[in-house]
Design a protein around this motif. Structure first.
Motif, short mmCIF file in Angstrom:
data_model
loop_
_atom_site.label_atom_id
_atom_site.label_comp_id
_atom_site.label_asym_id
_atom_site.label_seq_id
_atom_site.Cartn_x
_atom_site.Cartn_y
_atom_site.Cartn_z
N PRO A 1 0.82 -1.23 0.00
CA PRO A 1 0.00 0.00 0.00
C PRO A 1 0.85 1.28 0.00
O PRO A 1 0.49 2.27 -0.64
CB PRO A 1 -0.83 -0.11 1.28
CG PRO A 1 -0.89 -1.57 1.57
CD PRO A 1 0.38 -2.15 1.05
N ALA A 2 2.00 1.25 0.67
CA ALA A 2 2.86 2.43 0.70
C ALA A 2 3.43 2.70 -0.69
O ALA A 2 3.54 3.86 -1.13
CB ALA A 2 3.97 2.25 1.71
N GLU A 3 3.81 1.64 -1.40
CA GLU A 3 4.35 1.81 -2.75
C GLU A 3 3.27 2.33 -3.70
O GLU A 3 3.54 3.15 -4.58
CB GLU A 3 4.92 0.49 -3.27
CG GLU A 3 6.21 0.07 -2.58
CD GLU A 3 6.68 -1.30 -3.03
OE1 GLU A 3 5.88 -2.09 -3.56
OE2 GLU A 3 7.88 -1.58 -2.82
N LYS A 4 2.03 1.84 -3.53
CA LYS A 4 0.94 2.32 -4.36
C LYS A 4 0.71 3.82 -4.15
O LYS A 4 0.46 4.57 -5.08
CB LYS A 4 -0.36 1.57 -4.04
CG LYS A 4 -0.39 0.16 -4.60
CD LYS A 4 -1.72 -0.48 -4.25
CE LYS A 4 -1.75 -1.92 -4.74
NZ LYS A 4 -3.00 -2.59 -4.38
#
Length: 176
Positions: free
Chosen positions: A31-34
């Motif tokens: 989710p952080a990369e998204k």
């Protein structure tokens, strides 16, 4: 020699294919990369352009680049050996040589020039080149010969104003 070339080629090919890696699918982004990959909207309300996905480095592409660079280097070395330094632009020839140069300041120089076995003492200024004296062929002497030739032409015991030096250089004979 052929064995060495084949061995080098095989080693480079192995390194290139080893650098390619395996073709495993990438893990799904967290989710952080998204959140980091999402377009950013600035205060002016305009979204930033999305980034194109980067392709994985290719071992074949790296190997091709290496072969290209090595080929260019080899071709340059071949041309240098075939045509020699004297035939390349800026390489100079064998008939004209500057033996020694003395800077007089303010872009003015005095040089000993050798051309086809004859030696000349010349003066160089931003405005031109002047022949000061033709030197004797037997006057080669020790490294002090330049200083001796210069002292015969110009009295170095006293400072010479720039205008006077220009007049000496324009005379072409150095006051002879």
């Amino acid at each position: 020699m052929l064995r060495r070339i084949v061995l080098s080629f095989g080693l480079l090919l192995g390194l290139g294919l080893g650098a390619q890696g395996t073709d495993r699918p990438a893990p799904p982004p967290t989710p952080a990369e998204k959140e980091l990959q999402a377009p950013l909207t600035l205060e002016d309300g305009k979204p930033t352009p999305g980034q194109a996905p980067e392709s994985a480095p290719s071992g074949l592409r790296a190997f091709g680049s290496l072969v290209l660079v090595l080929g260019l280097a080899g071709g340059s070395l071949w041309a240098l050996r075939k045509y020699g330094r004297g035939r390349l632009p800026g390489g100079g020839g064998g008939k004209l040589r500057v033996e020694e140069t003395l800077a007089l300041g303010d872009r003015r120089f005095v040089s000993i020039l050798e051309a086809e076995g004859e030696r000349f003492l010349i003066g160089l200024t931003p405005q031109g080149i002047s022949l000061i004296s033709r030197l004797d062929p037997g006057d080669r002497g020790e490294p002090d010969s330049f200083d001796e030739a210069l002292s015969r032409q110009v009295d170095l015991g006293r400072p010479v104003p720039v205008k006077e030096m220009e007049a000496l250089l324009k005379q072409g004979g150095g006051g002879q």
